[in-house]
Design an enzyme around this catalytic site. Structure first.
Site, mmCIF file in Angstrom:
data_model
loop_
_atom_site.group_PDB
_atom_site.id
_atom_site.type_symbol
_atom_site.label_atom_id
_atom_site.label_comp_id
_atom_site.label_asym_id
_atom_site.label_seq_id
_atom_site.Cartn_x
_atom_site.Cartn_y
_atom_site.Cartn_z
ATOM 1 N N TYR A 116 0.866 -1.186 0.000
ATOM 2 C CA TYR A 116 0.000 0.000 0.000
ATOM 3 C C TYR A 116 0.894 1.223 0.000
ATOM 4 C CZ TYR A 116 -3.275 3.575 1.658
ATOM 5 O OH TYR A 116 -4.033 4.718 1.781
ATOM 6 N N GLU A 204 -3.548 7.667 -3.785
ATOM 7 C CA GLU A 204 -3.553 6.397 -3.053
ATOM 8 C C GLU A 204 -3.396 5.246 -4.041
ATOM 9 O OE1 GLU A 204 -6.269 4.547 0.442
ATOM 10 O OE2 GLU A 204 -7.262 4.763 -1.491
#
Length: 393
Positions: A116, A204
């Site tokens: 991530y 993101e």
């Protein structure tokens, strides 16, 4: 403002951030053609909506999942036909779901490890922060709750920018080997340049992956942009897809009104974001539920007030309206005239509670009193909220 995944890939390519090749399609035929252009091998097709959880979503036609793999152009075309023009429901869309008008076809990547990675604006420090985790492919909120030690946060100095030590700490936190570290160094610098150059509020990537052949790559991305800086980026504005936005918010933006739709029954029309938040809180405290956040700003015109009423009236959940105006820069008489004109234009039949205070308030109240309209007056915000809740029942 948000953008679609295929648009995010265009930005990645422009700024040198490694990502798989992909193409967008809005029909079965276009999807097949895109698959042929991408060549042989396994391909992935993804529904393009502004919502997460697509892979686990369900279409209202019964088709499961907004992300699928396909081996041939014909198979990709068949999958596209089941998605395009259909409504996809995910945990982020709510029961209404989102209509899929486009799909993205891309090269399927053989994944060794998922990570991530995000760059955000941190409100406490007013500076960018890079958030990374070895637990990619999962909801970051779930990771933060169950394994917070797996999350690395690296704050970037707002004037010095991204430094070598920032990158080294991220590489260590992600447990990347030497070759992967070199690739990440280039990737994060390109991504940070993209973030700053386009006035992003968020980038993101979930997941960032290491492929079976050792390549570091960004697969899925979400972008957020500072709306106040969009005038500097016509190329980003061109990405806007108003079909993905609340029609009421789109209409409000045409009149420079700050509007966010909610689920309650008491509509609010207020000047000032802080006062609007306080009004919503007091409605809730008084036993009601606000139907919207609506800030008309410090210098609203009669035209804007009338437009605001029309937007409010377009919400079938609204059973009553509370207007709360504190006149500093704003003239209460101008607002009162706007309210009266809006009531006449819309043929308002809903209960309307108005609280005016401040600049030229006496004249404003006289306009309302002489209008001949059944407007309910209140002297304090608490009184106004209680009256609005009572009227709605």
């Amino acid at each position: 403002m948000n953008i679609h995944e295929y648009q995010a890939q265009e930005l990645f390519t422009q700024f040198g951030v490694p990502c798989p090749a992909g193409k967008v399609a809005s029909s079965k035929a276009e999807a097949e053609a895109a698959a042929k252009e991408l060549g042989g091998g396994k391909l992935v097709i993804k529904a393009q909506v502004h919502a997460g959880g697509r892979g686990k979503g369900t279409f209202k036609n019964g088709f499961q999942g907004g992300v699928h793999l396909g081996d041939t152009p014909a198979e990709i075309g068949d999958l596209a036909a089941k998605m395009i023009g259909e409504t996809l429901v995910t945990k982020q869309t709510g029961d209404a779901g989102k209509l899929v008008s486009k799909v993205m076809i891309g090269e399927a990547v053989s994944i060794e490890k998922e990570y991530y990675l995000a760059i955000l604006m941190d409100r406490d420090t007013s500076a960018p922060v890079i958030v990374a985790s070895t637990e990619g492919g999962m909801d970051i909120e779930e990771v933060a709750e169950k394994t917070p030690e797996a999350i690395v946060r690296e704050f970037v100095h707002p004037t010095l920018g991204l430094q070598a030590y920032n990158v080294r700490k991220l590489i260590k936190g992600l447990k990347l080997n030497k070759d992967q570290g070199k690739q990440f160094n280039k990737l994060i610098k390109s991504l940070y340049n993209l973030f700053l150059s386009n006035d992003c509020s968020m980038v993101e990537i979930n997941p960032m992956v290491v492929t079976k052949d050792g390549q570091l790559m960004c697969l899925d991305a979400k972008f957020g942009f500072d709306d106040n800086a969009l005038y500097r980026h016509p190329n980003i504005v061109a990405y806007r897809d108003i079909t993905e936005e609340d029609p009421r918010e789109v209409e409000a933006s045409k009149f420079d009104l700050n509007y966010i739709g909610l689920d309650g029954s008491i509509a609010c029309l207020v000047n000032g974001a802080g006062l609007a938040m306080a009004t919503m809180d007091i409605i809730k405290f008084s036993g009601g539920d606000p139907a919207n956040f609506l800030d008309v700003g410090g210098g609203a015109t009669e035209e804007q007030v009338a437009a605001a009423f029309k937007i409010i009236m377009g919400d079938p959940n609204v059973k009553g309206i509370l207007v709360n105006i504190f006149g500093g820069i704003m003239d209460c008489e101008v607002i009162a005239k706007g309210i009266v004109e809006a009531c006449k234009q819309t043929g308002l039949t809903l209960p309307l509670v108005v609280r005016l205070e401040g600049n030229n308030v006496k004249a404003g109240k006289e306009v309302l009193a002489n209008s001949g309209l059944p407007i309910i007056s209140a002297d304090t915000l608490s009184e106004a909220a209680k009256k609005a809740v009572a009227e709605v029942g």
